[in-house]
Design an enzyme around this catalytic site. Structure first.
Site, mmCIF file in Angstrom:
data_model
loop_
_atom_site.group_PDB
_atom_site.id
_atom_site.type_symbol
_atom_site.label_atom_id
_atom_site.label_comp_id
_atom_site.label_asym_id
_atom_site.label_seq_id
_atom_site.Cartn_x
_atom_site.Cartn_y
_atom_site.Cartn_z
ATOM 1 N N VAL A 23 0.861 -1.178 0.000
ATOM 2 C CA VAL A 23 0.000 0.000 0.000
ATOM 3 C C VAL A 23 0.900 1.231 0.000
ATOM 4 C CG1 VAL A 23 -0.151 -0.079 2.527
ATOM 5 C CG2 VAL A 23 -1.873 1.182 1.221
ATOM 6 N N LEU A 25 0.761 4.055 1.370
ATOM 7 C CA LEU A 25 0.986 4.733 2.641
ATOM 8 C C LEU A 25 2.260 4.233 3.324
ATOM 9 C CD1 LEU A 25 -2.566 4.859 4.321
ATOM 10 C CD2 LEU A 25 -1.388 6.662 3.053
ATOM 11 N N SER A 26 2.643 3.006 3.051
ATOM 12 C CA SER A 26 3.779 2.380 3.723
ATOM 13 C C SER A 26 5.110 2.846 3.142
ATOM 14 C CB SER A 26 3.678 0.857 3.593
ATOM 15 O OG SER A 26 4.893 0.236 3.916
ATOM 16 N N PRO A 27 5.976 3.451 3.952
ATOM 17 C CA PRO A 27 7.301 3.840 3.461
ATOM 18 C C PRO A 27 8.115 2.665 2.899
ATOM 19 C CG PRO A 27 6.826 5.007 5.479
ATOM 20 C CD PRO A 27 5.737 3.972 5.313
ATOM 21 N N ARG A 30 6.953 2.042 -0.537
ATOM 22 C CA ARG A 30 7.405 3.112 -1.425
ATOM 23 C C ARG A 30 8.880 2.944 -1.786
ATOM 24 N NH1 ARG A 30 6.791 7.679 1.848
ATOM 25 N NH2 ARG A 30 5.135 7.070 3.282
#
Length: 231
Positions: A23, A25-27, A30
């Site tokens: 997802v 939102l997850s660093p 990313r």
């Protein structure tokens, strides 16, 4: 062993596109997506709704008993943990070893900073964001902000010795840290007078195409959620 461009294309055709579960939102997710972008590797993003506990389904737990994101699925090869994924992509798809050196000592320095990221940066970020996103908390304890401030001090000390985290060339350690730092700075703004090295490093990282495409949208989205929760 690195594959030449022709072999990489053949490999992707034979094994189909790599899947990445996660997802934005997850660093850590990313960071993995930035690595895919850096090494020009096509991938299929499979959204995992953490709020709906999709990361705790029997199917997902077979892929990753730790029920964390991201998870990479390359044919019948499954790998979790963003740092392991970064190293795997660099070794398999990197055109050279600059992102993750083969030289034992240079690689050890990259690993050292990857461990810094996983043991210091990410836990101190997660201590704040998890309680807000997953548990509905409305405040940030000062102690948690003090922990982040301490991490900034460590980071500045590293950058006072080298241009990037693990040397004078950007590596996957910087990619991992970039995903976390772009969220940490939203939780606790970085004083550019106190941390000039971090400020310069972060500015360079945020201006890269891979950061703008694969990291910035998710970082901004998480920032909005946190600000709305604590406002």
């Amino acid at each position: 062993m690195n594959r030449n461009p022709f072999c990489r294309v053949c490999y992707q055709i034979i094994n189909m596109v790599i899947k990445l579960y996660g997802v934005d939102l997850s660093p850590p997710v990313r960071a993995a997506m930035m690595a895919f972008e850096i090494f020009n590797v096509p991938f299929e993003k499979i959204e995992v709704n953490l709020v709906a506990n999709e990361h705790k389904t029997p199917e997902y737990l077979k892929k990753n008993p730790l029920h964390s994101v991201p998870v990479l699925e390359d044919g019948d090869f499954i790998l979790h943990d963003s740092h392991a994924i970064l190293a795997y992509l660099a070794d398999v798809y990197g055109k050279d070893d600059s992102w993750y050196p083969k030289d034992v000592k240079k690689r050890a320095l990259v690993n050292q900073k990857l461990f810094f990221d996983t043991s210091i940066l990410f836990p101190r970020l997660r201590n704040v964001t998890y309680s807000i996103v997953m548990e509905g908390k409305k405040t940030i304890e000062q102690k948690l902000l003090d922990d982040i401030e301490q991490a900034y001090g460590f980071f500045e000390a590293f950058l006072s010795q080298t241009t990037y985290l693990a040397g004078d060339h950007v590596t996957i350690a910087d990619v991992a840290a970039l995903a976390n730092m772009t969220t940490l700075e939203n939780l606790l703004p970085i004083d550019e007078k106190k941390y000039p090295k971090i400020t310069a490093w972060l500015t360079k990282g945020k201006n890269t195409p891979y950061c703008k495409k694969r990291n910035e949208p998710g970082a901004n989205q998480l920032d909005e959620i946190v600000k709305k929760a604590i406002s």
